[in-house]
Design an enzyme around this catalytic site. Sequence first.
Site, short mmCIF file in Angstrom:
data_model
loop_
_atom_site.label_atom_id
_atom_site.label_comp_id
_atom_site.label_asym_id
_atom_site.label_seq_id
_atom_site.Cartn_x
_atom_site.Cartn_y
_atom_site.Cartn_z
N HIS A 92 4.32 12.78 4.41
CA HIS A 92 3.59 11.92 3.51
C HIS A 92 3.45 10.47 3.98
CE1 HIS A 92 2.18 10.26 -0.20
NE2 HIS A 92 3.23 9.51 -0.34
N LEU A 152 2.29 0.54 -1.67
CA LEU A 152 1.16 -0.26 -2.13
C LEU A 152 1.62 -1.70 -2.26
CD1 LEU A 152 -0.29 2.14 -4.86
CD2 LEU A 152 -0.92 1.95 -2.47
N LEU A 188 -5.21 -1.43 2.04
CA LEU A 188 -4.62 -2.50 1.23
C LEU A 188 -4.12 -3.63 2.11
CD1 LEU A 188 -2.71 -0.57 -1.54
CD2 LEU A 188 -4.84 -1.84 -1.71
N GLY A 247 -4.88 -4.41 5.49
CA GLY A 247 -5.92 -5.08 6.27
C GLY A 247 -6.96 -5.74 5.38
N ARG A 278 11.35 5.44 2.05
CA ARG A 278 10.65 4.53 1.16
C ARG A 278 10.70 5.04 -0.27
NH1 ARG A 278 5.77 4.59 -1.21
NH2 ARG A 278 4.80 6.16 0.09
N ARG A 330 13.04 10.57 -2.79
CA ARG A 330 12.23 11.60 -2.15
C ARG A 330 12.97 12.42 -1.12
NH1 ARG A 330 6.74 8.04 -1.55
NH2 ARG A 330 6.22 8.28 -3.75
N HIS A 371 7.43 14.19 1.35
CA HIS A 371 7.31 14.01 -0.10
C HIS A 371 7.61 15.31 -0.81
CE1 HIS A 371 5.71 12.98 -3.98
NE2 HIS A 371 5.50 11.74 -3.59
C1 LIG Z 1 -1.80 10.97 -1.09
C2 LIG Z 1 -1.02 9.68 -1.02
C3 LIG Z 1 -0.53 9.11 -2.18
C4 LIG Z 1 0.19 7.93 -2.15
N1 LIG Z 1 0.66 7.39 -3.32
C5 LIG Z 1 1.31 6.20 -3.29
C6 LIG Z 1 1.73 5.57 -4.51
O1 LIG Z 1 1.53 6.08 -5.61
N2 LIG Z 1 2.38 4.39 -4.42
C7 LIG Z 1 2.61 3.78 -3.23
O2 LIG Z 1 3.16 2.69 -3.21
N3 LIG Z 1 2.21 4.35 -2.06
C8 LIG Z 1 1.56 5.54 -2.07
N4 LIG Z 1 1.16 6.12 -0.88
C9 LIG Z 1 1.34 5.39 0.37
C10 LIG Z 1 0.29 4.31 0.51
O3 LIG Z 1 -0.93 4.76 -0.03
C11 LIG Z 1 0.03 3.90 1.95
O4 LIG Z 1 1.22 3.72 2.61
C12 LIG Z 1 -0.74 2.61 2.01
O5 LIG Z 1 -1.87 2.66 1.19
C13 LIG Z 1 -1.14 2.29 3.43
O6 LIG Z 1 -2.00 1.18 3.45
P1 LIG Z 1 -2.45 0.52 4.80
O7 LIG Z 1 -3.38 -0.57 4.44
O8 LIG Z 1 -1.26 0.20 5.60
O9 LIG Z 1 -3.21 1.68 5.58
P2 LIG Z 1 -4.52 2.55 5.22
O10 LIG Z 1 -4.95 2.40 3.82
O11 LIG Z 1 -4.27 3.91 5.73
O12 LIG Z 1 -5.65 1.89 6.08
C14 LIG Z 1 -5.73 2.03 7.46
C15 LIG Z 1 -6.97 1.35 7.92
O13 LIG Z 1 -6.98 1.29 9.33
C16 LIG Z 1 -8.19 1.77 9.84
N5 LIG Z 1 -7.90 2.35 11.15
C17 LIG Z 1 -6.95 3.24 11.51
N6 LIG Z 1 -6.97 3.46 12.81
C18 LIG Z 1 -7.96 2.71 13.32
C19 LIG Z 1 -8.47 2.50 14.63
N7 LIG Z 1 -7.94 3.09 15.70
N8 LIG Z 1 -9.52 1.66 14.76
C20 LIG Z 1 -10.06 1.02 13.70
N9 LIG Z 1 -9.60 1.17 12.46
C21 LIG Z 1 -8.57 2.01 12.27
C22 LIG Z 1 -8.70 2.74 8.82
O14 LIG Z 1 -10.09 2.86 8.93
C23 LIG Z 1 -8.27 2.04 7.53
O15 LIG Z 1 -9.22 1.08 7.17
C24 LIG Z 1 0.43 7.31 -0.92
C25 LIG Z 1 -0.05 7.88 0.25
C26 LIG Z 1 -0.77 9.07 0.22
C27 LIG Z 1 -1.23 9.66 1.50
#
Ligand SMILES: Cc1cc2nc3c(=O)[nH]c(=O)nc-3n(C[C@H](O)[C@H](O)[C@H](O)COP(=O)(O)OP(=O)(O)OC[C@H]3O[C@@H](n4cnc5c(N)ncnc54)[C@H](O)[C@@H]3O)c2cc1C
Lengths: 647, 251
Positions: A408, A448, A49, A51, A442, A337, A272
């Site tokens: 979590h 999200l 979300l 990036g 959090r 949580r 969690h």
């Molecule tokens: C099961 C679950 C349920 C959840 N439910 C909720 C919810 O209901 N509501 C809420 O607000 N939050 C929820 N969360 C938390 C939330 O989903 C995450 O915190 C959030 O989506 C993280 O987004 P992000 O873009 O920061 O990272 P991510 O979506 O994890 O993306 C990371 C990106 O970085 C890339 N990447 C990582 N390391 C490297 C590397 N070394 N080189 C190149 N690329 C790399 C990956 O390929 C990916 O594209 C939940 C989390 C989980 C695990």
Amino acid sequence: MFVIMIGDLNSHTPHGPLDRKWTNHKDHARLVNPNNRRKFEIIVVGSGLAGGSAAATLGELGYRVKCFCYQDSPRRAHSIAAQGGINAAKNYQNDGDSIYRLFYDTIKGGDFRSREANTYRLAEVSGNIIDQCVAQGVPFAREYSGYLANRSFGGAQVSRTFYARGQTGQQLLLGCYSALCRQIAAGTVQMFPQTEMLDLVIVDGQAKGIVTRSLRTGKIEMVAGDAVVLATGGYGNVFYLSTNARGCNVTATYRAYKKGALFANPCFTQIHPTCIPHAGDYQSKLTLMSESLRNDGRVWVPKGKEDCAKPPNEIPHTERDYYLERKYPSYGNLSPRDIASRAAKEVCDEGRGVGPGGRGVYLDFADAIKRLGQETISERYGNLFEVYEKITGENAYKVPMRIYPAVHYTMGGLWVDYNLMSNVPGLFVVGEANFSDHGANRLGASALMQGLADGYFVLPYTLPNYLAGQVGKRPSIDRPEFKDAEREVRAKIDKLLKINGNRSLDSIHRELGELLWNKCGMARNKAGLEEALEKIPKLREKFWREVRVPGDGEDFNQSLERAGRVADFLEFAELLCIDALTRDESCGAHFREEHQTPDGEALRDDENFADVFAWEFQGANGTLNPPKLHREPLQFETVHLTQRSYK
Amino acid sequence: MNFRLRVWRQKDRKSRGRLINYDATDIPPQASLLEMLDIMNERLLLRGEEPIAFDSDCREGICGTCSLTVNGEAHGPDHPGAACELYMRKFKEGETIVIEPFRLKSFPIVKDLVIDRSALDRIVQAGGFISARTGSAPEANSILVPKHDADVSMEAAACIGCGACAAACPNASAMLFTAAKVSHLATLPQGETERVRRVVSMVHAMDAEGFGNCTNIYECEAVCPAEISASFIAKLNREYSRATLKRSSGE
Ligand SMILES: Cc1cc2nc3c(=O)[nH]c(=O)nc-3n(C[C@H](O)[C@H](O)[C@H](O)COP(=O)(O)OP(=O)(O)OC[C@H]3O[C@@H](n4cnc5c(N)ncnc54)[C@H](O)[C@@H]3O)c2cc1C
């Protein structure tokens, strides 16, 4: 033991009243003229979300973006797995919500360990996120009238969570992915899937590139850019078992840390409360049951130990302890949580847990089914009940679910200022990878929100402010800084391939996870942390001596991929424990047993610890040198620090 | 539990692959199929053999990364669900389990069980979006969507992009995948403006990637982990005819 520096970190928080800061800041930020934008190349690592939204929006603005992810498609980033929902202060329910209230709930939920101005801005742009996502076609749940529906989430007394069945993360990410696809087609974003960032390149003190390895071909490349954005998610997998995807890692942020970026509050890790309990050693991950279930499910354990082995339906109501409702009457099953997780641990420690090993509590829907009918419950949570049945073989419409806390989310991450820029100029960090908005805990449905706030509505204003002074400064990859970084990356790969021992990566990673879960999990204390700090370096030595990484570096080699990540976790774990040991107070998810109120709640020490801890790497010399601590005092101009109460 | 495995091993895209036999002994019945492969890989490693390459990430059926054909069926016998949601207790003691990658020309094999599905990304890039520039969106509740339409849209949007539909189809058609995205957006008022262009471009991209045609065999629906209904294919056909009609009448 550590060198401590107080107050040398500048958060660049704008002056003025809280609710004017962001507007004023935007009004005075430097801009890049449209003709100049295409001269800039922005590196975005991560397509979740944070990036994905950043890359798409910067592409739309006319910058040339290179976006990297380790999965085979940007749509598979772990944001896809978020279930429950996303918060926004729309007040569509007319139940008293406002920007201030969302801000206040977030600050309080985080136990007063986040920056006021950042958190306020998050609440301020929350409404725009919903507008944006609806415009993209995200199919949020609706009422019969056609208006958007809301549900409640832990830590709030208003209904402000927007959702798309139990697949909110999937739908938000697919919205963001579609925007990204539009830019890929338009040629503004170049996507590099299955490409891992292995190092950050700093030229003249500024982040100007990365070194990557193609997971498919093994090819190592140097990429130069005018700025680097890390959106690489959280590091929960340092615990081996977590609700994160198998590939989630700390590699990108940790290697940036080794290049000088400060790592903030690493010990703020969220456990969690509602996950399917751990069942055996073969298990590769833990599965979350969305917190939204706590809207209708009631959490209980038997009052007496002797009832724990009985079938739950045979235990009469009078013999059940609905402990959350008992201890926290006003929030009940919707308490935050950290509190719900610790309460579960407590009753299990008392011997009143249920299921294998006594590590579980019931989440019971019988009353809700009686009140609302099975159909309504199935409409709200049907897919979660199916997941539960798949994994455990049990039907939760008939017998209560068994749940237990699991790792979590990670509130800690690279330190950033108000502009989301780290202490290394040109290095921006967004989403779960930064430390910014959630303090020590959090609230549900806020990650999200933060990821999309950062990528759609914050970075597109703050990044140009940096770029405006950087015209023509993108270095060539012939610079020695690039060659050096590349050489280091190759050397590390060779070293891993040459260990040639007889232990598997998983077995060492599992050992690390168990150690952290026991000594630096839901409850921590000085002796336990010191023990962990003694054991981690030994485990690391074992890794470099005994592990076996087959194959070679010039090929698709999943063992090598994982080996690099586990090696980083083994170093990072030490930082995590040092942070937990140094923060000699309890706050939010960081519960030091030495510091609790008479009824067992986290006892903060605002006098000494109302700071962000930001750690600076100090090199290694056989072992890792103790990192240097920088402290950013948190200034509260608007809210009063109080003992958090959810009673 | 004990099983006889027959696993597809192939060094790289160009090499020839074949099925290799392995004995999987002492597997906990509660383990998933992928966890069983983890266990096997740990054993292979210690025996000095190369582990089996297979893709997975979330391991809870939502990211769409895993892409295994198990005993001839995409994602295995326990539908609906992705291969990561398939548990060993669903197999019989002593059973022979054949594990192969999804097989079709448009998804070339990278190594062993790992395939290249970038063709699906390119179909979305061709038009699977609503062009809503960041910051330009109107107030969310100014766009009303009848609950029924929102629900139908969500059903289509639930596609996890795994490609099982195309793998299961005797014609290697990606119609269900494309239909899901087209229907998701065409059912919503926000998708109206680009409705014609979207369906035409996506169908052309699908053809260009070498996917086959739909001849109503419904294997796609049977294996879909997200339970996407094949009725969306009828919707895709309607959308496409409507679009070509509109175009040819010069609208
Ligand atoms: C099961 C679950 C349920 C959840 N439910 C909720 C919810 O209901 N509501 C809420 O607000 N939050 C929820 N969360 C938390 C939330 O989903 C995450 O915190 C959030 O989506 C993280 O987004 P992000 O873009 O920061 O990272 P991510 O979506 O994890 O993306 C990371 C990106 O970085 C890339 N990447 C990582 N390391 C490297 C590397 N070394 N080189 C190149 N690329 C790399 C990956 O390929 C990916 O594209 C939940 C989390 C989980 C695990």
